[in-house]
Design a protein around this motif. Structure first.
Motif, PDB file in Angstrom:
ATOM      1  N   ARG A  11     -55.327  27.089  42.365  1.00 40.53           N
ATOM      2  CA  ARG A  11     -56.847  27.155  42.383  1.00 40.53           C
ATOM      3  C   ARG A  11     -57.304  28.533  42.495  1.00 40.53           C
ATOM      4  NH1 ARG A  11     -60.268  29.028  45.506  1.00 40.53           N
ATOM      5  NH2 ARG A  11     -58.473  29.511  46.668  1.00 40.53           N
ATOM      6  N   ARG A  12     -58.411  29.020  41.958  1.00 41.71           N
ATOM      7  CA  ARG A  12     -59.047  30.452  41.920  1.00 41.71           C
ATOM      8  C   ARG A  12     -60.608  29.996  41.947  1.00 41.71           C
ATOM      9  NH1 ARG A  12     -55.235  31.077  42.953  1.00 41.71           N
ATOM     10  NH2 ARG A  12     -53.311  32.540  42.422  1.00 41.71           N
ATOM     11  N   SER A  13     -61.075  30.976  42.565  1.00 41.18           N
ATOM     12  CA  SER A  13     -62.556  31.031  42.443  1.00 41.18           C
ATOM     13  C   SER A  13     -63.215  31.154  41.150  1.00 41.18           C
ATOM     14  CB  SER A  13     -63.325  31.753  43.437  1.00 41.18           C
ATOM     15  OG  SER A  13     -62.955  31.637  44.691  1.00 41.18           O
ATOM     16  N   ARG A  15     -66.513  32.317  38.529  1.00 45.26           N
ATOM     17  CA  ARG A  15     -67.656  33.094  38.805  1.00 45.26           C
ATOM     18  C   ARG A  15     -68.446  33.114  37.576  1.00 45.26           C
ATOM     19  NH1 ARG A  15     -64.469  35.669  42.333  1.00 45.26           N
ATOM     20  NH2 ARG A  15     -64.933  35.004  44.559  1.00 45.26           N
ATOM     21  N   TYR A  77     -73.773  31.404  39.666  1.00 47.98           N
ATOM     22  CA  TYR A  77     -72.827  31.601  38.423  1.00 47.98           C
ATOM     23  C   TYR A  77     -72.942  30.850  37.324  1.00 47.98           C
ATOM     24  CZ  TYR A  77     -70.530  34.406  41.948  1.00 47.98           C
ATOM     25  OH  TYR A  77     -70.239  35.228  43.022  1.00 47.98           O
ATOM     26  N   VAL A 117     -66.490  27.507  43.522  1.00 46.96           N
ATOM     27  CA  VAL A 117     -66.454  28.638  44.264  1.00 46.96           C
ATOM     28  C   VAL A 117     -67.374  28.428  45.364  1.00 46.96           C
ATOM     29  CG1 VAL A 117     -68.394  30.043  42.851  1.00 46.96           C
ATOM     30  CG2 VAL A 117     -66.702  30.991  44.266  1.00 46.96           C
ATOM     31  N   TRP A 118     -66.955  29.208  46.440  1.00 49.20           N
ATOM     32  CA  TRP A 118     -67.903  28.995  47.899  1.00 49.20           C
ATOM     33  C   TRP A 118     -68.725  29.781  47.482  1.00 49.20           C
ATOM     34  CZ3 TRP A 118     -65.558  27.809  52.921  1.00 49.20           C
ATOM     35  CH2 TRP A 118     -66.306  28.207  53.953  1.00 49.20           C
ATOM     36  N   ILE A 119     -70.190  29.445  48.076  1.00 50.54           N
ATOM     37  CA  ILE A 119     -71.440  30.341  47.788  1.00 50.54           C
ATOM     38  C   ILE A 119     -71.993  30.407  49.195  1.00 50.54           C
ATOM     39  CG2 ILE A 119     -73.661  30.293  47.074  1.00 50.54           C
ATOM     40  CD1 ILE A 119     -71.875  30.736  44.635  1.00 50.54           C
ATOM     41  N   ASN A 120     -71.914  31.554  49.562  1.00 45.37           N
ATOM     42  CA  ASN A 120     -72.144  31.754  51.288  1.00 45.37           C
ATOM     43  C   ASN A 120     -73.567  32.015  51.651  1.00 45.37           C
ATOM     44  OD1 ASN A 120     -70.337  31.589  53.670  1.00 45.37           O
ATOM     45  ND2 ASN A 120     -70.578  33.954  53.890  1.00 45.37           N
ATOM     46  N   GLN A 121     -74.442  32.292  50.800  1.00 51.77           N
ATOM     47  CA  GLN A 121     -75.858  33.219  51.092  1.00 51.77           C
ATOM     48  C   GLN A 121     -76.560  32.211  51.790  1.00 51.77           C
ATOM     49  OE1 GLN A 121     -74.212  33.579  47.988  1.00 51.77           O
ATOM     50  NE2 GLN A 121     -73.349  35.551  49.202  1.00 51.77           N
ATOM     51  N   ARG A 163     -53.172  36.389  42.691  1.00 51.36           N
ATOM     52  CA  ARG A 163     -53.561  37.225  43.651  1.00 51.36           C
ATOM     53  C   ARG A 163     -52.393  37.514  44.823  1.00 51.36           C
ATOM     54  NH1 ARG A 163     -56.699  33.271  47.674  1.00 51.36           N
ATOM     55  NH2 ARG A 163     -54.963  33.456  49.068  1.00 51.36           N
TER      56      ARG A 163
HETATM   57  C1  LIG Z   1     -66.191  31.985  54.057  1.00 52.74           C
HETATM   58  C2  LIG Z   1     -66.250  32.360  52.311  1.00 52.74           C
HETATM   59  C3  LIG Z   1     -67.303  32.729  51.819  1.00 52.74           C
HETATM   60  C4  LIG Z   1     -67.161  32.950  50.584  1.00 52.74           C
HETATM   61  N1  LIG Z   1     -68.396  33.503  49.872  1.00 52.74           N
HETATM   62  C5  LIG Z   1     -68.501  33.630  48.504  1.00 52.74           C
HETATM   63  C6  LIG Z   1     -69.703  33.802  47.790  1.00 52.74           C
HETATM   64  O1  LIG Z   1     -70.767  33.857  48.401  1.00 52.74           O
HETATM   65  N2  LIG Z   1     -69.586  34.157  46.520  1.00 52.74           N
HETATM   66  C7  LIG Z   1     -68.492  34.278  45.822  1.00 52.74           C
HETATM   67  O2  LIG Z   1     -68.415  34.458  44.663  1.00 52.74           O
HETATM   68  N3  LIG Z   1     -67.026  34.023  46.397  1.00 52.74           N
HETATM   69  C8  LIG Z   1     -67.175  33.706  47.781  1.00 52.74           C
HETATM   70  N4  LIG Z   1     -66.125  33.324  48.359  1.00 52.74           N
HETATM   71  C9  LIG Z   1     -64.722  33.095  47.516  1.00 52.74           C
HETATM   72  C10 LIG Z   1     -63.740  34.372  48.082  1.00 52.74           C
HETATM   73  O3  LIG Z   1     -64.271  35.582  47.484  1.00 52.74           O
HETATM   74  C11 LIG Z   1     -62.529  34.172  47.247  1.00 52.74           C
HETATM   75  O4  LIG Z   1     -62.124  32.849  47.753  1.00 52.74           O
HETATM   76  C12 LIG Z   1     -61.520  35.146  47.499  1.00 52.74           C
HETATM   77  O5  LIG Z   1     -61.762  36.408  46.803  1.00 52.74           O
HETATM   78  C13 LIG Z   1     -60.127  34.812  47.129  1.00 52.74           C
HETATM   79  O6  LIG Z   1     -60.079  34.369  45.969  1.00 52.74           O
HETATM   80  P1  LIG Z   1     -59.628  32.892  45.175  1.00 52.74           P
HETATM   81  O7  LIG Z   1     -60.499  31.854  45.880  1.00 52.74           O
HETATM   82  O8  LIG Z   1     -59.630  32.901  43.701  1.00 52.74           O
HETATM   83  O9  LIG Z   1     -58.402  32.773  45.615  1.00 52.74           O
HETATM   84  C14 LIG Z   1     -66.141  32.816  49.813  1.00 52.74           C
HETATM   85  C15 LIG Z   1     -64.848  32.458  50.352  1.00 52.74           C
HETATM   86  C16 LIG Z   1     -64.993  32.094  51.686  1.00 52.74           C
HETATM   87  C17 LIG Z   1     -63.839  31.285  52.417  1.00 52.74           C
END
Ligand SMILES: Cc1cc2nc3c(=O)[nH]c(=O)nc-3n(C[C@H](O)[C@H](O)[C@H](O)COP(=O)(O)O)c2cc1C
Length: 173
Positions: A11-13, A15, A77, A117-121, A163
């Motif tokens: 799994r990877r984020s 974007r 994204y 992907v996680w979006i935090n804002q 990674r």
């Molecule tokens: C608490 C948290 C907040 C994150 N916020 C964002 C975000 O706002 N935008 C984004 O593109 N990725 C966000 N991420 C994804 C991380 O950047 C990503 O999980 C990390 O770089 C590792 O890469 P991977 O998910 O591909 O393994 C967030 C991840 C976590 C756990």
């Protein structure tokens, strides 16, 4: 290696998403995986608000951009689905329970060929008046706060490369 481990390790984020809709049964499986997350004392405090409405997503993007003074803030994204996870503001374990929901959904999505992907804002602006107005319009209770959201859709890019794992592991025998 079994399929579950392989899914976790690959799994990877994502974007960059294509606009291709996620079939309903696949999206339902992803959401249900979120609902199966563990929670402190089995509270299951969350509401998952699944937004597909383009007009609302653009308004949300713009209000976040303004609230956080980030003129170039992206429209999640380009994801066709945006899931806002919220929990009651007075619930002590909201952040960690939210993380469990999100990770369950990320892994389920990946196993089904869907990116995420996680979006935090929203965490930093859920009480901004413009942002809150949209959250209210989406049916999110006023006493709910947000620790994280998920952008979900089909990747329109290669998955990022493997990674380096930087976490520390110590065995004490
Ligand atoms: C608490 C948290 C907040 C994150 N916020 C964002 C975000 O706002 N935008 C984004 O593109 N990725 C966000 N991420 C994804 C991380 O950047 C990503 O999980 C990390 O770089 C590792 O890469 P991977 O998910 O591909 O393994 C967030 C991840 C976590 C756990």
């Amino acid at each position: 290696m079994n399929d579950v481990l392989k899914n976790i390790f690959t799994r990877r984020s994502v974007r960059k998403f294509s606009a291709k809709p996620i079939p309903e049964d696949i999206l339902n499986d992803i959401i249900t995986a979120g609902l199966y997350a563990p929670s402190a004392m089995n509270t299951q405090p969350w509401q998952l608000t699944v937004v597909k409405n383009e007009d609302m997503l653009v308004r949300l993007q713009k209000s976040i951009s303004k609230a956080l003074d980030r003129p170039d803030y992206h429209r999640f994204y380009g994801a066709p689905v945006f899931i806002i996870v919220t929990v009651p503001g007075d619930y002590r374990h909201g952040a960690v329970d939210t993380a469990c929901v999100l990770e369950n959904m990320f892994l389920a999505a990946h196993s089904l060929g869907v990116g995420s992907v996680w979006i935090n804002q929203i965490r930093d602006c859920y009480d901004n008046a413009d942002v809150r107005a949209i959250l209210t319009e989406a049916g999110i209770p006023e006493n709910h706060i947000c620790f994280g959201c998920a952008a979900i859709g089909y990747a329109d890019c290669e998955l990022p490369a493997d990674r380096e794992n930087k976490g520390i592991v110590k065995f004490v025998d």
